[in-house]
Motif scaffolding. Structure first.
Motif, PDB file in Angstrom:
ATOM      1  N   GLY A 102       0.830  -1.203   0.000  1.00  0.00           N
ATOM      2  CA  GLY A 102       0.000   0.000   0.000  1.00  0.00           C
ATOM      3  C   GLY A 102       0.859   1.246   0.000  1.00  0.00           C
ATOM      4  N   GLY A 103       0.223   2.386   0.198  1.00  0.00           N
ATOM      5  CA  GLY A 103       0.979   3.627   0.223  1.00  0.00           C
ATOM      6  C   GLY A 103       0.101   4.830   0.492  1.00  0.00           C
ATOM      7  N   VAL A 104       0.720   5.980   0.410  1.00  0.00           N
ATOM      8  CA  VAL A 104       0.024   7.222   0.722  1.00  0.00           C
ATOM      9  C   VAL A 104       0.161   8.201  -0.441  1.00  0.00           C
ATOM     10  CG1 VAL A 104      -0.008   9.238   2.261  1.00  0.00           C
ATOM     11  CG2 VAL A 104       0.305   6.948   3.215  1.00  0.00           C
TER      12      VAL A 104
ATOM     13  N   ARG B 169      -8.160   4.002   3.047  1.00  0.00           N
ATOM     14  CA  ARG B 169      -8.352   3.661   4.464  1.00  0.00           C
ATOM     15  C   ARG B 169      -8.257   4.869   5.391  1.00  0.00           C
ATOM     16  NH1 ARG B 169      -7.456  -1.872   5.523  1.00  0.00           N
ATOM     17  NH2 ARG B 169      -9.110  -2.815   4.301  1.00  0.00           N
ATOM     18  N   GLY B 170      -7.740   5.987   4.873  1.00  0.00           N
ATOM     19  CA  GLY B 170      -7.615   7.121   5.773  1.00  0.00           C
ATOM     20  C   GLY B 170      -7.445   8.424   5.028  1.00  0.00           C
ATOM     21  N   PHE B 171      -7.753   9.500   5.732  1.00  0.00           N
ATOM     22  CA  PHE B 171      -7.658  10.842   5.152  1.00  0.00           C
ATOM     23  C   PHE B 171      -7.136  11.798   6.209  1.00  0.00           C
ATOM     24  CE2 PHE B 171      -9.795  15.017   4.743  1.00  0.00           C
ATOM     25  CZ  PHE B 171      -9.226  15.438   3.554  1.00  0.00           C
TER      26      PHE B 171
ATOM     27  N   LYS C   7      -3.637  14.244   2.739  1.00  0.00           N
ATOM     28  CA  LYS C   7      -3.045  12.930   2.439  1.00  0.00           C
ATOM     29  C   LYS C   7      -4.136  11.857   2.483  1.00  0.00           C
ATOM     30  CE  LYS C   7       1.602  13.613   4.321  1.00  0.00           C
ATOM     31  NZ  LYS C   7       1.457  14.279   5.640  1.00  0.00           N
ATOM     32  N   VAL C   8      -3.896  10.811   1.684  1.00  0.00           N
ATOM     33  CA  VAL C   8      -4.850   9.710   1.597  1.00  0.00           C
ATOM     34  C   VAL C   8      -4.107   8.383   1.693  1.00  0.00           C
ATOM     35  CG1 VAL C   8      -6.773   8.797   0.250  1.00  0.00           C
ATOM     36  CG2 VAL C   8      -6.021  11.155  -0.114  1.00  0.00           C
ATOM     37  N   ALA C   9      -4.554   7.529   2.610  1.00  0.00           N
ATOM     38  CA  ALA C   9      -3.915   6.213   2.771  1.00  0.00           C
ATOM     39  C   ALA C   9      -4.622   5.164   1.923  1.00  0.00           C
ATOM     40  CB  ALA C   9      -3.964   5.791   4.241  1.00  0.00           C
ATOM     41  N   PHE C  10      -3.836   4.401   1.185  1.00  0.00           N
ATOM     42  CA  PHE C  10      -4.360   3.279   0.390  1.00  0.00           C
ATOM     43  C   PHE C  10      -3.836   1.966   0.958  1.00  0.00           C
ATOM     44  CE2 PHE C  10      -6.397   5.098  -3.384  1.00  0.00           C
ATOM     45  CZ  PHE C  10      -6.036   6.433  -3.262  1.00  0.00           C
ATOM     46  N   LYS C  11      -4.723   1.016   1.089  1.00  0.00           N
ATOM     47  CA  LYS C  11      -4.310  -0.321   1.511  1.00  0.00           C
ATOM     48  C   LYS C  11      -3.572  -0.992   0.344  1.00  0.00           C
ATOM     49  CE  LYS C  11      -8.506  -2.795   0.051  1.00  0.00           C
ATOM     50  NZ  LYS C  11      -9.517  -3.794   0.372  1.00  0.00           N
TER      51      LYS C  11
ATOM     52  N   PHE D 213      -9.217  11.100   9.553  1.00  0.00           N
ATOM     53  CA  PHE D 213     -10.180  10.003   9.679  1.00  0.00           C
ATOM     54  C   PHE D 213      -9.519   8.714   9.217  1.00  0.00           C
ATOM     55  CE2 PHE D 213     -13.331   7.314   7.440  1.00  0.00           C
ATOM     56  CZ  PHE D 213     -14.130   6.973   8.523  1.00  0.00           C
TER      57      PHE D 213
ATOM     58  N   PHE E  57      -4.110   4.418   8.340  1.00  0.00           N
ATOM     59  CA  PHE E  57      -2.826   4.734   7.707  1.00  0.00           C
ATOM     60  C   PHE E  57      -1.822   3.595   7.837  1.00  0.00           C
ATOM     61  CE2 PHE E  57      -4.593   8.885   7.289  1.00  0.00           C
ATOM     62  CZ  PHE E  57      -3.910   9.458   6.228  1.00  0.00           C
TER      63      PHE E  57
ATOM     64  N   ALA F 167      -2.425   0.588   7.231  1.00  0.00           N
ATOM     65  CA  ALA F 167      -2.656  -0.313   6.090  1.00  0.00           C
ATOM     66  C   ALA F 167      -1.688   0.003   4.958  1.00  0.00           C
ATOM     67  CB  ALA F 167      -4.092  -0.189   5.597  1.00  0.00           C
ATOM     68  N   ALA F 168      -1.331   1.282   4.858  1.00  0.00           N
ATOM     69  CA  ALA F 168      -0.448   1.713   3.772  1.00  0.00           C
ATOM     70  C   ALA F 168       0.950   1.138   3.904  1.00  0.00           C
ATOM     71  CB  ALA F 168      -0.391   3.239   3.725  1.00  0.00           C
TER      72      ALA F 168
END
Lengths: 338, 338, 338, 338
Positions: free
Chosen positions: A183-185, A220-222, A272-276, B222, B228, B230-231
């Protein structure tokens, strides 16, 4: 419930399945007089295309958008803009044998529970392919923002916790070798922001940005501005104090990420946005057969395309969603004063 | 733009300023036949009241909600439910001298830019007082969810990075002593979740949750499920694999936080919300006079109430917003099948 | 489904039952900076008050609106405007004996079918009392329109088919004597119309006007311009041809009632609304007991208030609804061009 | 403002210009599991086709709808249904010479005022061709209604005031000979209506029907039940009294047209829609040149297609709009009780 629309005044609706005839985006509410072309859209689409490097899925489908309505002499007319992208490289026969198996991390289980029917050939509306429509619609929003000198950017901030390019690359290659994924951000920034965009209470700019990006598959996150770190700071550190720069009010820091009370301060928007990690991996995984209600092993068919890191293709999608939020906020703000 | 409403079928609209006559919430779209009382609401309101401990603001205002419409014989009738909470303890005279100064971390700057007018007496719609209306409306949503055995909970997960109670307490006391403030994180959980709530693409459950909580004042981030973190994981670690438990499909882990493709899996919903430190601190801060456009020092009047950590009162607000999202999702789902 | 709101950008939500504590209107999306007062509202309310002549119901309740939020120093702030009107003269005990009887022409049957519960004391949301909230909200819309020199007017066009005042009066008196009721037609006109209000396709100005007025209780028909007579004309008679008047484009006739393709031409808006006779009459009527499912005779209690012609009080309501449509159209139009 | 959508839960958005590549309809919110085919749509489309008799325009374009998404194995999946109809027979060159002239009864004036740009080739979104998309979307709504045994019908009630077939025919032929046009009235009826459809106050069934049909081009009026005649009746004549028929509650008359308080009674829905005569006539008409702001004579190019009576093709469009309102009301009603 109708759920394929986004935005209030600048409003998009997207449609199409990954293995159907085509996918499309419909933009309604774009002001008249904006110069747009198919090239504007295709340029943005090319940025999210797979098959561009050894890091991404080998699916070689050049997405080509066609504008079907809403323009005249190269300009928008105020009528809805219909964009179609035909699907080309879609082989779904190999999914037949695993059609009743629940895919870990995928939505076939929840779609079956919700609708009692699922187009197993390719993920249907839950496929990442749907994001091409977001990018196409986002390209129109981008043109509108450019008209007002607002510039949206998004980029890979980290992969598997690594922030440096070589390490990111090696983590993706390693995942690929292991038939696994990472995953990543994604980070985004908006320059040229005017003040006064965004609305109080439930239509705060950051709330709409949060919804926009958390509607992208695999998120998964913001975070806005200093994000979760803000929760560990003192108020005296975190508060962005005001000062004057050539007669203009600005803040010395920008921990808030460019909004106060949900309304833009004129400072850059930062988030920022987290991606699984990609849910589709080539390893065997425990699962259940939805039809027989028996335990099963899920394994993708041999030769399945495999994208070890969706984050590499996610930046244009985040950029598109941020652009759509801002285009809408720009028009919504026109009613704020007499 | 109308921006004081939240939800589609179960829809609330809130109104009122912190220093006006009253604040209120209007709930439209609640099904008929639900038993509700003013006590149900007041019980939730008491959980967010200030002045409950040495850690929170001494404002001693018992919020008392009055139901003005929408019920008959103790049950909802399908008509809109109007709830009023009168303001009592509001002394705004002391804000007069600082009315043109921009308050660091506050919204008076952006409201002035947007509307050209600002009710300086107490933050107007940007005041945290508005969240009392969210809690009142959330209490009705909670009753609806209880009818379907869905239970929402929210609690303080950490303050200033500390997760243990004594350390949290001492960090707040320290901030209070220093006339400063601290932030923190609220966690939420929903038990008894049915499958199939939430909608594909733009109305994903996590997207609506993100919007809901990021519309609460002072939020900065959030996370859903593993968030985060997960990333930084591999797909094989992160994927929630399926298994059977007494004939029911469940996932062995719940990194997703209870949704797949935006639709609930039936596992508990899990999420976190980051709050920045309270913007109102008793220290002097650099600022600008909006009227004269000159640099200035902002300092709250002596004797100002001071809440060194809003997070302590934020859990009921998060709970309310999560409840509102779920009540709406529950009703929206009624149209998914024939 | 939430159904108590009207409008998109300038959006109202109303609440309250005729025999509850109060009724109210909430206006969200009104631009900031508009001067409004309680007098502005009460003046409009007085026009629809009952008990003003020998022709209307003797209910002597002076409706007094209180503004609870959304203004500062006499001007709107962009925040939602909450208006409350307390109910005073409500005696509902006499309805107890007939609570299970279906009232001909009334909505107790359909509300019971829809919600399974009905506040029999006074019609609940289906009561004409709800229209006071429309008038209150309409008063704010009127102020906004006046700012742009748009003037809405509505009046009694005919009663029981009579268009002359003395005949109208005698038909109402006759109905009163016979314990019966009569219907009529309200006409409206809007002067000072700018061009370009209204939107194509589904948000045509005439479509929104039609919805607005057909949502008023007791309406049966709507006409724009030449209305049903247009269906009997030739195109060459009906078409409004263009000409120039002092350099401004106008039409020689105005059969269209001021719109073309759903968008205002700048000519006056013209329309008519048909109202059925008041359903509440003092005569005996055949009915059914909803609880026992037996035939019954419905008769209003002795001494019941009786309004032999609702049309006399309907003009301010039509005016309000037309004003609300136009206020919204005015703001919606701000996004039409770059 | 986005204005090309209709409906709340069952929601359509249409797009396309009469002389562009294609037109289309997008249906979002249709429940999963409904059997639909392209034939279902094309059958409805054939009913509004021009060129079917000597009374209508000779444009010989067989509208063929293609379903692009939203179905699997012949059933809806809950995903948006995208329907495309390609334009074939569109010759726009002849409109070039008259492109700056305002067309009496047409929308080129108002579109130019609103958007500053107009696709003069064929009416753009204001063209009656847009109604093909309504019919296509309405065909899906019809299938949904059929599943619940609800049957919508619409027919020509009168032309130029004549209600008998031979007279209607001769009035159209006469108009054609005179290069003129005639208007008429469409009636609709819905059988198999359940009770409880429609919502109180602003979402009354008759209000949504009024908006739906008044959004069709060339409409001038709408009546529900006894319509404008009700305004001339006594309450004792007009009230629909209740009685029991085999244990079911019904009304002896149906003057209301099947609703009370905006909610369906279970009796047939009955209504009428007035259409003005076709605006396009072959006669010369006074006009203005929008560019030069000079008086001018407007005349359609020789050989222009001419439809002397649009009413002949309007019944399927009215039927479609009524069906869309009911499909939406059906789904909206699912949230009315616990």
């Amino acid at each position: 419930m109708a759920s394929n629309s986004f935005g209030k005044i600048f409003r998009i609706t997207t449609w199409g399945e990954s293995h159907g005839k085509a996918i499309g985006a419909l933009i309604d509410g774009c002001p008249a007089g904006l110069g747009i072309s198919e090239d504007d859209i295709n340029q943005e689409l090319s940025l999210r295309s797979p098959g561009k490097s050894d890091l991404t899925s080998p699916r070689k489908e050049p997405d080509i958008a066609e504008i079907m309505s809403g323009t005249f002499d190269g300009k928008t007319t105020g009528a809805p803009i219909s964009i179609i992208i035909y699907n080309r490289d879609a082989d779904s026969s190999k999914y037949e044998p695993i059609k009743d198996l629940l895919r870990p991390g995928h939505a076939n289980f929840t779609y079956l529970e919700k609708y009692g029917i699922f187009d197993y050939r390719g993920g249907g509306r839950s496929s990442a392919r749907e994001t091409a429509c977001r990018v196409a619609a986002g390209a129109i929003a981008k043109k509108l923002l450019e008209h007002f000198n607002i510039e949206v950017d998004a980029w890979v901030h980290s992969i598997a916790g690594e922030e440096e390019e070589p390490q990111m690359h090696s983590r993706v290659m390693e995942a690929k070798r292991c038939k696994d994924s990472v995953g990543g951000v994604i980070a985004f920034q908006v320059l040229g922001m005017p003040t006064a965009l965004g609305d109080p209470v439930y239509e705060k700019l950051e709330a709409n940005l949060a919804k926009a990006v958390m509607s992208i598959p695999a998120t998964r996150g913001f975070e806005m501005g200093s994000g979760f770190e803000a929760a560990e700071q003192m108020g005296s550190e975190e508060n962005d104090t005001f000062y004057l720069e050539e007669g203009r009010i600005r803040t010395e820091t920008n921990h808030s990420g460019g909004t106060l009370g949900g309304i833009s301060t004129g400072m850059p928007l930062l988030g920022k946005v987290a991606f699984k990690p990609t849910s589709s991996i080539l390893k065997k995984q425990k699962s259940v057969d939805y039809k027989t209600l028996k335990s099963a092993i899920f394994k993708l068919p041999d030769g399945s395309r495999h994208d070890p890191c969706v984050v590499l293709r996610a930046a244009p999608v985040v950029k598109a969603m941020v652009s759509l939020v801002l285009a809408d906020a720009l028009l919504m703000n026109r009613g704020s004063k007499l």
